[in-house]
Design an enzyme around this catalytic site. Sequence first.
Site, PDB file in Angstrom:
ATOM      1  N   HIS A   3       0.868  -1.181   0.000  1.00 30.71           N
ATOM      2  CA  HIS A   3       0.000   0.000   0.000  1.00 30.71           C
ATOM      3  C   HIS A   3       0.908   1.235   0.000  1.00 30.71           C
ATOM      4  CE1 HIS A   3      -2.720   3.008   1.821  1.00 30.71           C
ATOM      5  NE2 HIS A   3      -3.723   2.225   1.466  1.00 30.71           N
TER       6      HIS A   3
ATOM      7  N   ASP B 296       2.983  -5.036   7.850  1.00 30.56           N
ATOM      8  CA  ASP B 296       1.747  -4.270   7.721  1.00 30.56           C
ATOM      9  C   ASP B 296       0.579  -5.253   7.840  1.00 30.56           C
ATOM     10  OD1 ASP B 296      -0.493  -2.933   6.894  1.00 30.56           O
ATOM     11  OD2 ASP B 296       0.438  -2.014   5.126  1.00 30.56           O
TER      12      ASP B 296
ATOM     13  N   GLN C 113      -4.520  -5.562   6.591  1.00 32.21           N
ATOM     14  CA  GLN C 113      -5.515  -6.418   5.923  1.00 32.21           C
ATOM     15  C   GLN C 113      -5.519  -7.849   6.446  1.00 32.21           C
ATOM     16  OE1 GLN C 113      -7.829  -5.275   4.151  1.00 32.21           O
ATOM     17  NE2 GLN C 113      -7.058  -3.292   3.468  1.00 32.21           N
TER      18      GLN C 113
ATOM     19  N   LYS D 217     -10.501  -1.048  10.158  1.00 27.32           N
ATOM     20  CA  LYS D 217     -10.671  -2.159   9.215  1.00 27.32           C
ATOM     21  C   LYS D 217     -11.066  -3.446   9.944  1.00 27.32           C
ATOM     22  CE  LYS D 217      -7.202  -0.279   6.056  1.00 27.32           C
ATOM     23  NZ  LYS D 217      -8.001   0.228   4.950  1.00 27.32           N
TER      24      LYS D 217
ATOM     25  N   CYS E  21      -4.700   2.558  -3.716  1.00 25.93           N
ATOM     26  CA  CYS E  21      -3.424   2.986  -3.100  1.00 25.93           C
ATOM     27  C   CYS E  21      -2.314   1.973  -3.366  1.00 25.93           C
ATOM     28  CB  CYS E  21      -3.570   3.235  -1.602  1.00 25.93           C
ATOM     29  SG  CYS E  21      -4.588   4.660  -1.233  1.00 25.93           S
TER      30      CYS E  21
HETATM   31  C1  LIG Z   1      -2.321  -3.011   3.444  1.00 24.69           C
HETATM   32  C2  LIG Z   1      -2.665  -1.624   3.889  1.00 24.69           C
HETATM   33  N1  LIG Z   1      -1.744  -0.883   4.494  1.00 24.69           N
HETATM   34  C3  LIG Z   1      -2.007   0.359   4.928  1.00 24.69           C
HETATM   35  C4  LIG Z   1      -3.242   0.927   4.739  1.00 24.69           C
HETATM   36  C5  LIG Z   1      -3.506   2.296   5.245  1.00 24.69           C
HETATM   37  O1  LIG Z   1      -4.461   2.248   6.255  1.00 24.69           O
HETATM   38  P1  LIG Z   1      -5.011   3.575   6.908  1.00 24.69           P
HETATM   39  O2  LIG Z   1      -5.618   4.376   5.798  1.00 24.69           O
HETATM   40  O3  LIG Z   1      -6.022   3.098   7.893  1.00 24.69           O
HETATM   41  O4  LIG Z   1      -3.869   4.273   7.524  1.00 24.69           O
HETATM   42  C6  LIG Z   1      -4.232   0.205   4.093  1.00 24.69           C
HETATM   43  C7  LIG Z   1      -5.546   0.793   3.829  1.00 24.69           C
HETATM   44  O5  LIG Z   1      -6.286   0.389   2.979  1.00 24.69           O
HETATM   45  C8  LIG Z   1      -3.935  -1.105   3.655  1.00 24.69           C
HETATM   46  O6  LIG Z   1      -4.849  -1.857   3.032  1.00 24.69           O
END
Ligand SMILES: Cc1ncc(COP(=O)(O)O)c(C=O)c1O
Length: 417
Positions: A121, A201, A204, A227, A374
């Site tokens: 992301h 990370d 998800q 999420k 993203c």
């Molecule tokens: C894998 C992953 N990392 C980071 C993020 C960023 O999350 P946030 O917008 O809650 O900071 C997302 C958001 O969709 C994501 O799917």
Amino acid sequence: MFNPKTIRSDFPIFTHNPLGERLVYLDSAATSQKPQVVLDAILQYYQTTNANVHRGVHQLSDKSTQTWDDSRATIANFFDAKTDELIITRNTTEAINGVAYGWGEHNLSEGDVIVATLMEHHANIVCWQELARRTGARLEFVTLAKDGRLNQKSLRENLSLPKVKLLALTHVSNTLGTLNPIAEIIAEARALQPNIRVLIDAAQSAPHIPVSFTKLDADFLVFSGHKMLGPMGIGGVFVRSTLLQSNQMRPWLFGGGMIAAVTTTATTFTDEVSERFTAGTPDVASAVGLATACKYLSKLHMQDVGQRDLELVLYALEKLGEVPEIEIIGPQDFASSEVDRVGSVAFIYKGMHAHDVAQVLDSVGVAVRSGHHCTMPLHQQFGWAASVRASFNVYNTKQDVDALVAGLNKVRQVFNR
Ligand SMILES: Cc1ncc(COP(=O)(O)O)c(C=O)c1O
């Protein structure tokens, strides 16, 4: 016992939104819906407990402080981590920024290498680009195989580069759904680079499968509460205790609440992690909400949540596989016991822009996400302008997938293809 019908009735959005029960919500990877218990817990905090934490001697402040501490403990427990390893942030993005500022700035220098992957992301790319710019470090990317899994050769090559200091890797891809074998990857990374730090990370993965910070042996693990059935505005990073104790990970936000003593010329910071990394007034109500979401998920049993997700993903792959106009992206061929795909199914509708597809789906009450999610570098590697993503959570059913497929038939009619 996992009963999707009762679970669905725990979520007021399915009766209170303009479409009512007709809403087919397939955008949980962007943000999940919230069960009533989470909303109630937030309201109850403000009705019964609201006061600022840590600085008051009166009873309400004491109760609020206890609530904050208990919520932190529940959240840490959900991730099988120690409470003192948890730094609360607003979301995953802020958590990664925190690692870049709190650890990266003090530990990286000219010529050091950060390894990320092309399935990250943007949050797990841009923070490192900026850190590289500030420190003179270099950012390298592991490429992807055609099936949407990591290219193992590229992974090994990148991890073998001189001066690799950090591997920043997603547990589950928010676009491809790929579940990376992170335990094996972390072991391989440590074998190739004994001093490497690893950031996982878990944005998800945490909503769908059990995640144990302790068992994974990662140095940092980041997540977003919104999420995983919690409110927006709260997430966190788990940090290996030794990095906190040795001051390799330092505060990156400064102000009241995190100090031991202040004079006009110098400040010392408290050793207490819950305070040292909490400058200013924390969002106690959201911590309560997230802790309640963690309890809700734990009651469902994360193993069962994962099993249910797997069934939905496999059903979606099967049903979407019968739609001739679309190309499903991400892993689809699995060894019989090992489905390395979690939470979502994304696809390209041949000859049509993803936004047009999503708009027609919306007209029949099916909410999906369209665009690059993203993950522009990922889309660039495969030459996709954009994709459509259907993503799931505990309240989704096979009927939701059927509604998606019916919606795609409508797309065909509307655009006469
Ligand atoms: C894998 C992953 N990392 C980071 C993020 C960023 O999350 P946030 O917008 O809650 O900071 C997302 C958001 O969709 C994501 O799917």
